[in-house]
Design a protein around this motif. Structure first.
Motif, PDB file in Angstrom:
ATOM      1  N   LEU A  69       0.828  -1.205   0.000  1.00 42.32           N
ATOM      2  CA  LEU A  69       0.000   0.000   0.000  1.00 42.32           C
ATOM      3  C   LEU A  69       0.865   1.259   0.000  1.00 42.32           C
ATOM      4  O   LEU A  69       0.557   2.230  -0.680  1.00 42.32           O
ATOM      5  CB  LEU A  69      -0.918   0.008   1.226  1.00 42.32           C
ATOM      6  CG  LEU A  69      -2.131  -0.918   1.143  1.00 42.32           C
ATOM      7  CD1 LEU A  69      -2.836  -0.966   2.480  1.00 42.32           C
ATOM      8  CD2 LEU A  69      -3.092  -0.449   0.070  1.00 42.32           C
ATOM      9  N   THR A  70       1.955   1.195   0.766  1.00 44.62           N
ATOM     10  CA  THR A  70       2.850   2.354   0.798  1.00 44.62           C
ATOM     11  C   THR A  70       3.447   2.590  -0.590  1.00 44.62           C
ATOM     12  O   THR A  70       3.680   3.715  -1.002  1.00 44.62           O
ATOM     13  CB  THR A  70       3.982   2.131   1.832  1.00 44.62           C
ATOM     14  OG1 THR A  70       3.406   1.518   2.993  1.00 44.62           O
ATOM     15  CG2 THR A  70       4.625   3.427   2.245  1.00 44.62           C
ATOM     16  N   LYS A  71       3.682   1.481  -1.330  1.00 42.88           N
ATOM     17  CA  LYS A  71       4.251   1.600  -2.685  1.00 42.88           C
ATOM     18  C   LYS A  71       3.206   2.097  -3.683  1.00 42.88           C
ATOM     19  O   LYS A  71       3.523   2.331  -4.845  1.00 42.88           O
ATOM     20  CB  LYS A  71       4.761   0.230  -3.156  1.00 42.88           C
ATOM     21  CG  LYS A  71       5.994  -0.261  -2.406  1.00 42.88           C
ATOM     22  CD  LYS A  71       7.190  -0.360  -3.347  1.00 42.88           C
ATOM     23  CE  LYS A  71       8.469  -0.644  -2.594  1.00 42.88           C
ATOM     24  NZ  LYS A  71       8.496  -2.005  -2.020  1.00 42.88           N
ATOM     25  N   GLY A  72       1.901   2.136  -3.247  1.00 48.84           N
ATOM     26  CA  GLY A  72       0.902   2.688  -4.152  1.00 48.84           C
ATOM     27  C   GLY A  72       0.044   1.667  -4.888  1.00 48.84           C
ATOM     28  O   GLY A  72      -0.593   2.001  -5.887  1.00 48.84           O
ATOM     29  N   VAL A  73       0.050   0.403  -4.420  1.00 47.47           N
ATOM     30  CA  VAL A  73      -0.874  -0.566  -5.019  1.00 47.47           C
ATOM     31  C   VAL A  73      -2.293  -0.183  -4.615  1.00 47.47           C
ATOM     32  O   VAL A  73      -2.525   0.234  -3.489  1.00 47.47           O
ATOM     33  CB  VAL A  73      -0.563  -1.993  -4.495  1.00 47.47           C
ATOM     34  CG1 VAL A  73      -1.550  -3.005  -5.062  1.00 47.47           C
ATOM     35  CG2 VAL A  73       0.856  -2.378  -4.859  1.00 47.47           C
ATOM     36  N   LYS A  74      -3.231  -0.314  -5.559  1.00 50.68           N
ATOM     37  CA  LYS A  74      -4.590   0.154  -5.275  1.00 50.68           C
ATOM     38  C   LYS A  74      -5.269  -0.694  -4.198  1.00 50.68           C
ATOM     39  O   LYS A  74      -5.231  -1.919  -4.240  1.00 50.68           O
ATOM     40  CB  LYS A  74      -5.427   0.129  -6.540  1.00 50.68           C
ATOM     41  CG  LYS A  74      -5.112   1.271  -7.462  1.00 50.68           C
ATOM     42  CD  LYS A  74      -6.300   1.553  -8.353  1.00 50.68           C
ATOM     43  CE  LYS A  74      -6.127   2.875  -9.038  1.00 50.68           C
ATOM     44  NZ  LYS A  74      -6.871   2.921 -10.297  1.00 50.68           N
ATOM     45  N   GLN A  75      -5.935   0.000  -3.269  1.00 51.19           N
ATOM     46  CA  GLN A  75      -6.611  -0.717  -2.184  1.00 51.19           C
ATOM     47  C   GLN A  75      -7.724  -1.620  -2.710  1.00 51.19           C
ATOM     48  O   GLN A  75      -7.911  -2.735  -2.235  1.00 51.19           O
ATOM     49  CB  GLN A  75      -7.185   0.286  -1.189  1.00 51.19           C
ATOM     50  CG  GLN A  75      -6.108   1.011  -0.417  1.00 51.19           C
ATOM     51  CD  GLN A  75      -6.453   2.456  -0.146  1.00 51.19           C
ATOM     52  OE1 GLN A  75      -7.246   3.057  -0.840  1.00 51.19           O
ATOM     53  NE2 GLN A  75      -5.827   3.021   0.860  1.00 51.19           N
ATOM     54  N   GLN A  76      -8.454  -1.108  -3.723  1.00 48.75           N
ATOM     55  CA  GLN A  76      -9.576  -1.901  -4.244  1.00 48.75           C
ATOM     56  C   GLN A  76      -9.117  -3.269  -4.726  1.00 48.75           C
ATOM     57  O   GLN A  76      -9.788  -4.269  -4.497  1.00 48.75           O
ATOM     58  CB  GLN A  76     -10.252  -1.231  -5.450  1.00 48.75           C
ATOM     59  CG  GLN A  76     -10.902   0.067  -5.145  1.00 48.75           C
ATOM     60  CD  GLN A  76      -9.941   1.207  -5.400  1.00 48.75           C
ATOM     61  OE1 GLN A  76      -8.832   1.192  -4.881  1.00 48.75           O
ATOM     62  NE2 GLN A  76     -10.345   2.175  -6.164  1.00 48.75           N
ATOM     63  N   LEU A  77      -7.962  -3.286  -5.416  1.00 42.24           N
ATOM     64  CA  LEU A  77      -7.485  -4.551  -5.985  1.00 42.24           C
ATOM     65  C   LEU A  77      -7.191  -5.547  -4.866  1.00 42.24           C
ATOM     66  O   LEU A  77      -7.545  -6.725  -4.960  1.00 42.24           O
ATOM     67  CB  LEU A  77      -6.229  -4.321  -6.830  1.00 42.24           C
ATOM     68  CG  LEU A  77      -6.463  -3.482  -8.087  1.00 42.24           C
ATOM     69  CD1 LEU A  77      -5.151  -3.231  -8.821  1.00 42.24           C
ATOM     70  CD2 LEU A  77      -7.457  -4.181  -9.023  1.00 42.24           C
ATOM     71  N   LEU A  78      -6.551  -5.052  -3.812  1.00 43.38           N
ATOM     72  CA  LEU A  78      -6.216  -5.947  -2.702  1.00 43.38           C
ATOM     73  C   LEU A  78      -7.475  -6.480  -2.035  1.00 43.38           C
ATOM     74  O   LEU A  78      -7.570  -7.662  -1.709  1.00 43.38           O
ATOM     75  CB  LEU A  78      -5.349  -5.219  -1.673  1.00 43.38           C
ATOM     76  CG  LEU A  78      -3.933  -4.860  -2.132  1.00 43.38           C
ATOM     77  CD1 LEU A  78      -3.204  -4.094  -1.059  1.00 43.38           C
ATOM     78  CD2 LEU A  78      -3.150  -6.112  -2.496  1.00 43.38           C
ATOM     79  N   VAL A  79      -8.470  -5.575  -1.842  1.00 47.67           N
ATOM     80  CA  VAL A  79      -9.713  -6.015  -1.201  1.00 47.67           C
ATOM     81  C   VAL A  79     -10.408  -7.055  -2.077  1.00 47.67           C
ATOM     82  O   VAL A  79     -10.869  -8.090  -1.592  1.00 47.67           O
ATOM     83  CB  VAL A  79     -10.660  -4.823  -0.930  1.00 47.67           C
ATOM     84  CG1 VAL A  79     -11.989  -5.309  -0.397  1.00 47.67           C
ATOM     85  CG2 VAL A  79     -10.025  -3.870   0.076  1.00 47.67           C
ATOM     86  N   ALA A  80     -10.450  -6.793  -3.382  1.00 46.78           N
ATOM     87  CA  ALA A  80     -11.120  -7.734  -4.294  1.00 46.78           C
ATOM     88  C   ALA A  80     -10.429  -9.094  -4.245  1.00 46.78           C
ATOM     89  O   ALA A  80     -11.079 -10.146  -4.189  1.00 46.78           O
ATOM     90  CB  ALA A  80     -11.111  -7.183  -5.715  1.00 46.78           C
ATOM     91  N   LEU A  81      -9.091  -9.074  -4.227  1.00 48.74           N
ATOM     92  CA  LEU A  81      -8.337 -10.319  -4.162  1.00 48.74           C
ATOM     93  C   LEU A  81      -8.623 -11.042  -2.842  1.00 48.74           C
ATOM     94  O   LEU A  81      -8.835 -12.262  -2.812  1.00 48.74           O
ATOM     95  CB  LEU A  81      -6.834 -10.011  -4.273  1.00 48.74           C
ATOM     96  CG  LEU A  81      -5.922 -11.226  -4.356  1.00 48.74           C
ATOM     97  CD1 LEU A  81      -6.222 -12.020  -5.618  1.00 48.74           C
ATOM     98  CD2 LEU A  81      -4.454 -10.811  -4.346  1.00 48.74           C
ATOM     99  N   GLY A  82      -8.688 -10.256  -1.754  1.00 52.14           N
ATOM    100  CA  GLY A  82      -8.996 -10.835  -0.449  1.00 52.14           C
ATOM    101  C   GLY A  82     -10.358 -11.508  -0.438  1.00 52.14           C
ATOM    102  O   GLY A  82     -10.523 -12.613   0.089  1.00 52.14           O
ATOM    103  N   LEU A  83     -11.343 -10.847  -1.042  1.00 51.53           N
ATOM    104  CA  LEU A  83     -12.695 -11.412  -1.097  1.00 51.53           C
ATOM    105  C   LEU A  83     -12.687 -12.709  -1.894  1.00 51.53           C
ATOM    106  O   LEU A  83     -13.347 -13.685  -1.537  1.00 51.53           O
ATOM    107  CB  LEU A  83     -13.664 -10.412  -1.732  1.00 51.53           C
ATOM    108  CG  LEU A  83     -14.000  -9.182  -0.885  1.00 51.53           C
ATOM    109  CD1 LEU A  83     -14.752  -8.155  -1.702  1.00 51.53           C
ATOM    110  CD2 LEU A  83     -14.819  -9.569   0.330  1.00 51.53           C
TER     111      LEU A  83
END
Length: 525
Positions: A330-344
C-alpha cells in the motif's frame, strides 16, 4: 497541528506497543470467554441461555460506547480517557473473576465492555496519528496484527487456562497487562489540541440515551433472537420497535443538534461510507468463521477447546505474516480496491473449500491448508479496508471514522453469528426431516443396519429390547449428526457467495486525485 502527534524512534515504539496491548486486551476478552462458558455454567448454576449473557452483555457495552469514543476523548483529553478506560476495564476484570452469581458477572461484563470499547478505537486512532502520513498503511498493518490475532488467541488461551486453572483466571490475566498499559499510557501518550471541552448543558445527553437504546436493543435482538424464536417473543418485538424508533430519532437528533455526540457528517466522505460497509462484511466473515470452525470441531468432531483453538493458530500466523507485506504494498501505491477484491476472492475459495471437506469425521490435516488460505484472505481484507476508510480523513475526523468502522465491524460480527446460529438450526431441522423421510422401515439396508447395531449392543450385554432401543437411538444420532454437517456445509457455501457478490462493488470504487468522490452509494441501494 497534526504533526505534533507524530512520534519517532523509541517513543513511537512504546506507544505502538501500548496501543496494541490495549487492543489485544479488548479483543482477546471478547472471545476467550466462549471456551469457559461450560465451566461458568456449572460453577454459577446458570442455564445455557443465562450464561450466553456473559458474551451478550460485553458486546452491548462495547457497541454502545464505540461511537462515542471520539467525543469522550475530546471531552476528557485522549490520554486521560484512554487511561481511564484501561483502569475501568482492569478493575471490572478483577470483579468478573470474583462474581458470585451469574447476574453479577453479567453486570460486571457490561461495565467491562464499556471500558473495553474505547480501547479498540482509541488505540487505532493513537497508532494512526503517531505515524507520518506516508507510513499510515504500515500503522494500520501493525494495528491489524493485533485485531486479527486477538480473536484467534482467545479460544486456545481460554482453553489452556480453563483446563489447567479455573475460569476466573481468564479475567485475572488482564490485571497485570492492564496495570502496565495504564502506566505506559500516562507516561507516553499525548492528547491532541483540536478539541475544546463542552459544559454539561451542551452535552448531547439525549443523543447518548438514544444511542444506547438503539444499539443495545439491536445487539440484544441479534444475540438472543435465535433462542427466543425471533418475533414469536414479545421482548424481541418490543426491542425491534424501540431499535427502529430509537434509530430514527437518533439520526434526527445528531443532524440537528449543535454539538452531536456522534459526528454523522463524517460519512459525507465517500471512502469512509464504503469502508464502513466493507467493515460490516469483514466483521461478518471474520467473527462468523472464527465462530463456526471451533463450533464444528467441538460439537461434531468432539475436540477439546484447546485443540479447537490451536487449529486456528497457523491461520492467524499467516495473517500476521501477510500484514507487513500488505502495508509495504500500500505504501508503494498498489490500489486498495485490488487488494480487497483479491482478499474477497481468496475468502470465497476458503469457504468453498470448507464446503467441500466437511464430513462427520474430517481429519485435522484437512483443515490446515484451508485455514491458511483464510489467513491470507483476512490479511488482504483488513488493512486495505481500514486504510481505504481513513485515507481521506483529517485530524479529528480520523477518530470519528475509526469509531464508525469499529462499530460496524462489531455489529457485522454479531449479525454474522446470529445469522449463522439461526441458519444452522433451521437447516438442520430441514435436512433432518429430509433424511428421516428417506429411512424406510421396509428397506433392506435400514433393517440390516439396525440389526447390526442391535447385535453390537447385545454383545455388550444388553437385553434384546434395550439393545433395539439403543440401536434406534444411535441411528437417530447419526441422522442428526449428518443433518448438522449438511447445514454447516451450507453455511460455508453461502458465506463464500456473499464474499463473491461483493467483488464487483469493490471494483466500482473510483479514485480521483484530491477529494476522492465515490459513487458507490448509487450502486448499493
Amino acid at each position: 497541528m497534526e504533526d505534533s502527534l507524530v512520534e519517532y524512534g523509541f517513543r513511537r515504539g512504546i506507544i505502538t506497543i501500548t496501543a496494541i496491548l490495549c487492543a489485544l486486551l479488548e479483543i482477546v476478552d471478547s472471545t476467550i470467554v466462549n471456551v469457559a462458558l461450560n465451566d461458568m455454567k456449572g460453577n454459577l448454576g446458570a442455564t445455557l441461555s443465562e450464561v450466553g449473557w456473559v458474551i451478550t452483555a460485553y458486546a452491548i457495552g462495547n457497541v454502545i460506547i464505540v461511537p462515542m469514543t471520539s467525543w469522550l476523548s475530546a471531552q476528557f483529553g485522549r490520554r486521560n480517557y484512554f487511561a481511564a478506560s484501561i483502569i475501568i476495564f482492569t478493575v471490572f476484570s478483577f470483579l468478573c473473576g470474583n462474581a458470585s452469581n451469574i447476574w453479577e458477572l453479567v453486570f460486571f461484563r457490561l461495565c467491562q465492555g464499556i471500558g473495553g470499547g474505547a480501547l479498540l478505537v482509541t488505540s487505532q486512532t493513537i497508532i494512526t496519528e503517531s505515524y507520518p502520513l506516508e507510513k499510515r498503511s504500515m500503522a494500520q498493518a501493525i494495528y491489524g496484527l493485533g485485531v486479527i490475532i486477538g480473536p484467534t488467541l482467545g479460544p486456545p488461551l481460554g482453553g489452556y487456562i480453563v483446563d489447567n486453572y479455573s475460569w476466573p483466571y481468564i479475567f485475572y490475566i488482564n490485571i497485570p497487562i492492564g496495570i502496565a498499559a495504564t502506566l505506559m499510557t500516562l507516561q507516553f501518550v499525548k492528547s491532541p489540541k483540536y478539541a475544546e471541552k463542552r459544559s454539561a448543558s451542551q452535552v448531547d445527553w439525549l443523543g447518548i440515551v438514544l444511542l444506547a437504546i438503539t444499539v443495545g436493543s439491536l445487539q440484544y435482538i441479534l444475540e438472543k433472537g435465535h433462542e427466543d424464536d425471533w418475533f414469536e417473543s414479545q421482548t424481541i418485538v418490543i426491542l425491534t420497535i424501540s431499535a427502529v424508533v430509537g434509530f430514527v430519532l437518533f439520526l434526527w437528533r445528531e443532524l440537528t443538534f449543535k454539538f452531536p455526540i456522534v459526528e454523522l457528517r463524517v460519512l459525507k466522505n465517500g471512502n469512509l461510507r464504503i469502508g464502513t460497509l466493507m467493515s460490516f462484511i469483514l466483521g461478518f466473515g471474520l467473527y462468523g468463521s472464527t465462530f463456526i470452525v471451533p463450533l464444528y470441531t467441538q460439537s461434531i468432531l468432539g475436540w477439546t477447546a484447546l485443540q479447537a483453538g490451536a487449529l486456528m493458530i497457523p491461520a492467524a500466523l499467516t495473517t500476521a505474516f501477510m500484514m507487513p507485506i500488505i502495508g509495504r504494498l500500500l505504501t508503494k501505491g498498489v490500489k486498495q480496491q485490488l487488494l480487497v477484491a483479491l482478499g474477497l476472492l481468496i475468502f470465497f475459495i476458503y469457504s468453498f473449500w470448507g464446503y467441500k471437506i466437511l464430513t462427520p469425521d474430517t481429519g485435522k490435516d484437512a483443515f490446515f491448508w484451508m485455514l491458511i488460505v483464510r489467513g491470507m484472505g483476512l490479511g488482504l481484507l483488513f488493512i486495505p479496508i481500514t486504510s481505504l476508510s481513513l485515507s481521506t480523513l483529517k485530524g479529528q475526523e480520523i477518530g470519528q471514522g475509526a469509531a464508525f468502522t469499529g462499530m460496524m465491524r462489531q455489529l457485522g460480527g454479531s449479525f454474522g453469528i446470529a445469522a449463522i446460529t439461526t441458519f444452522i438450526a433451521n437447516r438442520t431441522m430441514l435436512f433432518r426431516n429430509d433424511l428421516v423421510g428417506k429411512l424406510d422401515v421396509n428397506s433392506l439396508d435400514v433393517q440390516q443396519r439396525v440389526a447390526a447395531l442391535k447385535a453390537g449392543f447385545m454383545a455388550k450385554g444388553m437385553t434384546p429390547d434395550v439393545a433395539l432401543q439403543s440401536a434406534y437411538k444411535s441411528l437417530d444420532y447419526a441422522v442428526t449428526k449428518q443433518a448438522t454437517v449438511l447445514s454447516y456445509m451450507d453455511v460455508f457455501l453461502y458465506l463464500g457467495l456473499v464474499f463473491l457478490v461483493c467483488i464487483p462493488f469493490v471494483l466500482l470504487v473510483r479514485e480521483k486525485k484530491g477529494g476522492a468522490k465515490v459513487d458507490l452509494s448509487e450502486a448499493m441501494h
